[in-house]
Design a protein around this motif. Structure first.
Motif, PDB file in Angstrom:
ATOM      1  N   UNK A   1      49.761  43.333  35.126  1.00 38.06           N
ATOM      2  CA  UNK A   1      49.486  42.015  34.564  1.00 38.06           C
ATOM      3  C   UNK A   1      48.106  41.563  35.036  1.00 38.06           C
ATOM      4  N   UNK A   2      47.835  40.278  34.946  1.00 40.43           N
ATOM      5  CA  UNK A   2      46.581  39.720  35.456  1.00 40.43           C
ATOM      6  C   UNK A   2      46.754  39.373  36.931  1.00 40.43           C
ATOM      7  N   UNK A   3      45.808  39.762  37.754  1.00 44.84           N
ATOM      8  CA  UNK A   3      45.921  39.467  39.185  1.00 44.84           C
ATOM      9  C   UNK A   3      44.556  39.441  39.858  1.00 44.84           C
ATOM     10  N   UNK A   4      44.546  38.894  41.055  1.00 43.87           N
ATOM     11  CA  UNK A   4      43.339  38.883  41.887  1.00 43.87           C
ATOM     12  C   UNK A   4      43.768  38.967  43.341  1.00 43.87           C
ATOM     13  N   UNK A   5      42.815  39.283  44.193  1.00 44.71           N
ATOM     14  CA  UNK A   5      43.086  39.418  45.628  1.00 44.71           C
ATOM     15  C   UNK A   5      42.483  38.289  46.447  1.00 44.71           C
ATOM     16  N   UNK A   6      41.467  37.616  45.927  1.00 44.07           N
ATOM     17  CA  UNK A   6      40.730  36.646  46.747  1.00 44.07           C
ATOM     18  C   UNK A   6      41.089  35.198  46.423  1.00 44.07           C
TER      19      UNK A   6
END
Length: 306
Positions: free
Chosen positions: A48-53
């Motif tokens: 899916x859509x994701x980020x780490x920061x």
């Protein structure tokens, strides 16, 4: 009517022969999930859509660490920003927005996605720290009220009657603010003590941050910002021809009203460096790029890209 099936993070469920385990991940809207899918002979992971920061980047990291324990056959991985290596944090947005707002003595116009709860909280806190009210649309107020019903979010979201929130009542239909001008869902906001109109904003420009997106810019005609007012753009850059045309039109509005422009944004998507880290940690046998204009860049990150 739509049927909504609510899912809790890391609690498996079945659809036919498929076993599906959802994982909450960080994105620019609440509720984003990735999935581990077990079929009769394959194990798939869908990011899916994701980020780490982001503010909840630890959720994404937990997802990565947990599925890395599995023997993953296929990884379907998003690559919205695979061609970019830099990722800004929400702290970056907060610090820079606070700097320009603290120096502005007139109106601050903020443009961000109203569904981006974390960005709203950023601007809400900046407004509060600078003795300003944040002025939101009725639609935004409606969303906040609904999200107040979510136990995991309730304590992090200010109520729409918060002393630092004002609700903008725009001029519709007759132009006389008649109740018949508004849809049924809007009516409850019209008589709230913190409901404001354009003339009030004009008289209190140094005391507010008003949230206007592309489709609201004509409200500036009634608000009439003073010289020295600023526009803070806090969404992603245009990605297609239609968005480029929209941005050109938006800039003409901004120029017409003489607003000084700033752009501070933290994306809801992982950068190329972070995507590579995700792939190397999960170690899938096969990689399928999704949601990207640059699928060829994945070939540098994995030996078996389809």
């Amino acid at each position: 009517p739509r049927i909504f099936n609510l899912r809790e993070t890391e609690k498996s469920f079945r659809i036919g022969s498929l076993e599906i385990k959802p994982y909450a991940v960080d994105h620019s809207v609440p509720g984003a999930m990735a999935f581990l899918i077990r079929t009769s002979d394959k194990t798939l992971v869908y990011t899916g859509d994701l980020r780490l920061r982001g503010i909840c980047g630890d959720l994404t990291q937990r997802f990565i660490d947990e599925v890395a324990k599995e023997d993953v056959d296929i990884l379907l991985c998003e690559g919205t920003r695979i061609n970019e290596n830099e990722s800004h944090s929400e702290e970056y947005v907060t610090e820079n927005v606070n700097n320009v707002v603290s120096q502005c003595k007139q109106l601050v116009v903020a443009d961000f996605a109203y569904k981006d709860l974390y960005r709203f909280i950023t601007f809400y806190k900046v407004a509060k720290d600078n003795d300003r009210n944040i002025v939101i649309s009725k639609r935004h107020a409606y969303l906040l009220e609904e999200l107040q019903k979510v136990p995991e979010l309730k304590n992090n979201i200010p109520r729409v009657i918060d002393e630092n929130i004002s609700i903008y009542i725009d001029r519709k239909d007759t132009g006389r603010f008649e109740k018949s001008d508004y849809d049924k869902w809007e009516l409850k906001f019209l008589d709230l003590s913190n409901a404001v109109k354009a003339d009030w904003i004009h008289e209190n420009q140094e005391k507010v941050i008003v949230c206007l997106n592309f489709f609201d810019m004509n409200e500036l005609i009634d608000i009439a910002p003073n010289t020295g007012s600023i526009y803070v753009h806090s969404t992603s850059e245009p990605h297609n021809e239609e968005e480029i045309i929209d941005e050109r039109r938006l800039n003409q509005w901004i120029d017409f009203f003489g607003l000084k422009t700033y752009h501070f944004h933290a994306s809801g998507h992982a950068s190329g460096v972070e995507i590579q880290k995700i792939i190397e940690t999960i170690k899938p046998k096969e990689l399928i790029p999704i949601h990207t204009e640059h699928p060829e860049l994945f070939q540098k990150m994995h030996y078996n890209v389809k």
